[in-house]
Motif scaffolding. Structure first.
Motif, short mmCIF file in Angstrom:
data_model
loop_
_atom_site.label_atom_id
_atom_site.label_comp_id
_atom_site.label_asym_id
_atom_site.label_seq_id
_atom_site.Cartn_x
_atom_site.Cartn_y
_atom_site.Cartn_z
N THR A 114 1.89 2.89 -0.32
CA THR A 114 0.76 3.39 0.72
C THR A 114 -0.31 2.07 0.95
OG1 THR A 114 -0.50 4.64 -0.61
CG2 THR A 114 1.23 5.61 0.64
N THR A 115 -0.49 1.40 -0.28
CA THR A 115 -1.37 0.38 -0.29
C THR A 115 -0.89 -0.88 0.29
OG1 THR A 115 -2.30 0.82 -2.21
CG2 THR A 115 -2.64 -1.50 -1.74
N CYS A 116 0.38 -1.16 0.18
CA CYS A 116 1.08 -2.24 1.00
C CYS A 116 1.00 -2.14 2.44
CB CYS A 116 2.50 -2.70 0.50
SG CYS A 116 2.56 -3.09 -1.23
N ALA A 117 1.41 -0.86 2.68
CA ALA A 117 1.45 -0.41 4.31
C ALA A 117 0.10 -0.61 4.72
CB ALA A 117 2.09 0.86 4.41
N MET A 122 -3.65 -3.22 8.61
CA MET A 122 -4.82 -3.78 8.97
C MET A 122 -4.86 -5.41 9.22
SD MET A 122 -7.55 -1.60 6.89
CE MET A 122 -6.85 -1.78 5.13
N ASN A 123 -4.16 -5.98 8.22
CA ASN A 123 -4.04 -7.43 8.61
C ASN A 123 -3.46 -7.82 9.65
OD1 ASN A 123 -4.74 -7.53 5.66
ND2 ASN A 123 -2.90 -8.06 5.06
N ALA A 124 -2.46 -7.10 10.27
CA ALA A 124 -1.98 -7.50 11.74
C ALA A 124 -2.98 -7.39 12.89
CB ALA A 124 -0.80 -6.46 11.79
N ALA A 125 -3.99 -6.47 12.55
CA ALA A 125 -4.92 -6.43 13.61
C ALA A 125 -5.87 -7.11 13.33
CB ALA A 125 -5.43 -4.79 13.58
N ILE A 126 -6.06 -8.14 12.24
CA ILE A 126 -7.33 -8.94 11.91
C ILE A 126 -7.37 -9.83 13.00
CG2 ILE A 126 -8.15 -10.68 10.36
CD1 ILE A 126 -7.77 -8.64 8.18
N GLY A 127 -5.98 -10.56 13.17
CA GLY A 127 -5.81 -11.76 14.03
C GLY A 127 -6.18 -13.14 13.68
N PRO A 128 -5.92 -14.06 14.63
CA PRO A 128 -5.98 -15.50 14.21
C PRO A 128 -7.45 -15.93 13.94
CG PRO A 128 -5.49 -15.30 16.63
CD PRO A 128 -5.38 -13.91 15.91
N GLY A 129 -8.34 -15.18 14.54
CA GLY A 129 -9.96 -15.27 14.17
C GLY A 129 -10.09 -15.51 12.64
N ASP A 178 7.63 -7.80 11.92
CA ASP A 178 6.29 -7.20 12.06
C ASP A 178 5.66 -6.70 10.65
OD1 ASP A 178 8.13 -5.09 10.97
OD2 ASP A 178 8.70 -4.16 12.95
N TRP A 179 4.56 -6.14 11.01
CA TRP A 179 3.73 -5.81 9.58
C TRP A 179 4.33 -4.90 8.72
CZ3 TRP A 179 2.75 -0.92 8.17
CH2 TRP A 179 2.37 0.35 9.04
N GLN A 180 5.44 -3.90 9.12
CA GLN A 180 6.33 -3.08 8.49
C GLN A 180 7.05 -4.00 7.69
OE1 GLN A 180 5.74 -2.72 11.75
NE2 GLN A 180 5.36 -0.37 12.27
N THR A 181 7.69 -5.02 8.11
CA THR A 181 8.33 -5.72 7.34
C THR A 181 7.75 -6.52 6.18
OG1 THR A 181 9.92 -6.29 9.20
CG2 THR A 181 9.96 -7.82 7.37
N SER A 197 -3.66 -11.38 4.19
CA SER A 197 -3.37 -11.58 5.43
C SER A 197 -2.83 -12.87 5.81
CB SER A 197 -4.86 -11.52 6.09
OG SER A 197 -5.87 -12.78 5.96
N HIS A 198 -2.69 -13.72 5.25
CA HIS A 198 -1.66 -14.93 5.35
C HIS A 198 -0.27 -14.61 5.14
CE1 HIS A 198 -5.38 -17.55 5.86
NE2 HIS A 198 -5.76 -17.05 4.64
N PHE A 199 -0.03 -13.77 4.47
CA PHE A 199 1.13 -13.27 4.22
C PHE A 199 1.75 -12.47 5.38
CE2 PHE A 199 4.65 -10.43 2.72
CZ PHE A 199 5.63 -11.29 2.22
N THR A 200 0.90 -11.66 5.92
CA THR A 200 1.20 -10.99 7.15
C THR A 200 1.53 -11.83 8.37
OG1 THR A 200 -0.43 -9.35 6.39
CG2 THR A 200 0.44 -8.93 8.48
N ALA A 201 0.64 -13.06 8.15
CA ALA A 201 0.63 -13.89 9.62
C ALA A 201 1.91 -14.63 9.37
CB ALA A 201 -0.59 -14.72 9.31
N ALA A 202 2.41 -15.02 8.34
CA ALA A 202 3.67 -15.87 8.22
C ALA A 202 4.68 -14.87 8.59
CB ALA A 202 3.84 -16.22 6.63
N VAL A 203 4.84 -13.76 8.07
CA VAL A 203 5.90 -12.86 8.41
C VAL A 203 5.97 -12.73 9.96
CG1 VAL A 203 6.89 -10.49 8.46
CG2 VAL A 203 6.08 -11.65 6.16
N ILE A 204 4.65 -12.37 10.59
CA ILE A 204 4.63 -11.94 11.96
C ILE A 204 4.88 -13.53 12.97
CG2 ILE A 204 3.25 -11.23 14.07
CD1 ILE A 204 1.96 -9.21 11.91
N THR A 205 4.28 -14.52 12.58
CA THR A 205 4.59 -15.71 13.46
C THR A 205 5.42 -16.51 12.94
OG1 THR A 205 2.73 -16.79 11.94
CG2 THR A 205 1.87 -15.45 13.70
#
Length: 206
Positions: free
Chosen positions: A90-93, A98-105, A178-181, A165-173
């Motif tokens: 649940t912590t990873c999720a 939340m990281n996916a919603a943070i965005g590039p800014g 997606d963030w679930q992955t 959040s950089h890990f999330t960004a790498a997986v998504i971009t």
């Protein structure tokens, strides 16, 4: 016992301030931290003069907006309540959602080395708060796996890198997923490192 209520004027002022901070944060998240005061004023629906009166500078406005978001982020991570594997999942999720919603800014804010002083100070304090939380998460994992003392550095690094959040960004971009992955990959990496480090600490079987 008398109930203390917030004066109406103060409640309205607080609501207006929260609206400005939320609008400014959303604009910066979507458009980057070089947003001008005019752009932030238009995004928040108040005048440029009002923003300067409330915050003094553009940098202080952005810093206040993201500090509030970081506080909310850390408070939104789940509390450990006894089932360590479920808590890690649940912590990873929660982190990657939340990281996916943070965005590039935010990614820009956390990585740039040429920030003005107010934003550089925010970067340092945000990094410190995040490292403190990573240490706490790692300590719980280590202790619940039956080990006393500080968690090993490899575990700290794995938790920090895979909840970032950089890990999330790498997986998504970069990977187009997606963030679930990102969450699933983070869980696999952290739990695997935990088992490996715990086995090494236990030593060879007799």
């Amino acid at each position: 016992m008398p109930v203390t209520t917030q004066p109406l004027a103060e409640a309205k002022r607080r609501a207006a301030l929260d609206h400005v901070l939320t609008a400014a944060r959303r604009y910066v998240i979507e458009n980057g931290i070089d947003a001008t005061m005019d752009q932030l004023a238009e995004a928040s629906g108040v005048s440029r003069r009002t923003l300067f009166r409330l915050f003094g500078t553009r940098e202080k406005l952005i810093a206040h907006a993201f500090q509030a978001a970081m506080t909310h982020y850390l408070q939104s991570l789940p509390t450990f309540r006894g089932d360590v594997d479920r808590w890690l999942r649940t912590t990873c999720a929660a982190a990657h959602r939340m990281n996916a919603a943070i965005g590039p800014g935010y990614w820009e804010l956390s990585a740039r080395a040429d920030l003005p002083s107010e934003l550089a100070a925010l970067q340092v304090s945000t990094r410190h708060d995040w490292q403190h939380r990573i240490a706490a998460i790692s300590a719980i994992l280590w202790q619940e796996h039956g080990h006393a003392g500080d968690p090993p550095g490899t575990l700290l690094t794995t938790v920090g890198a895979h909840l970032s959040s950089h890990f999330t960004a790498a997986v998504i971009t970069d990977a187009g997923r997606d963030w679930q992955t990102a969450s699933a990959l983070a869980y696999t990496a952290i739990s695997g490192t935990l088992r490996t480090q715990a086995s090494a600490a236990d030593g060879p079987s007799p």
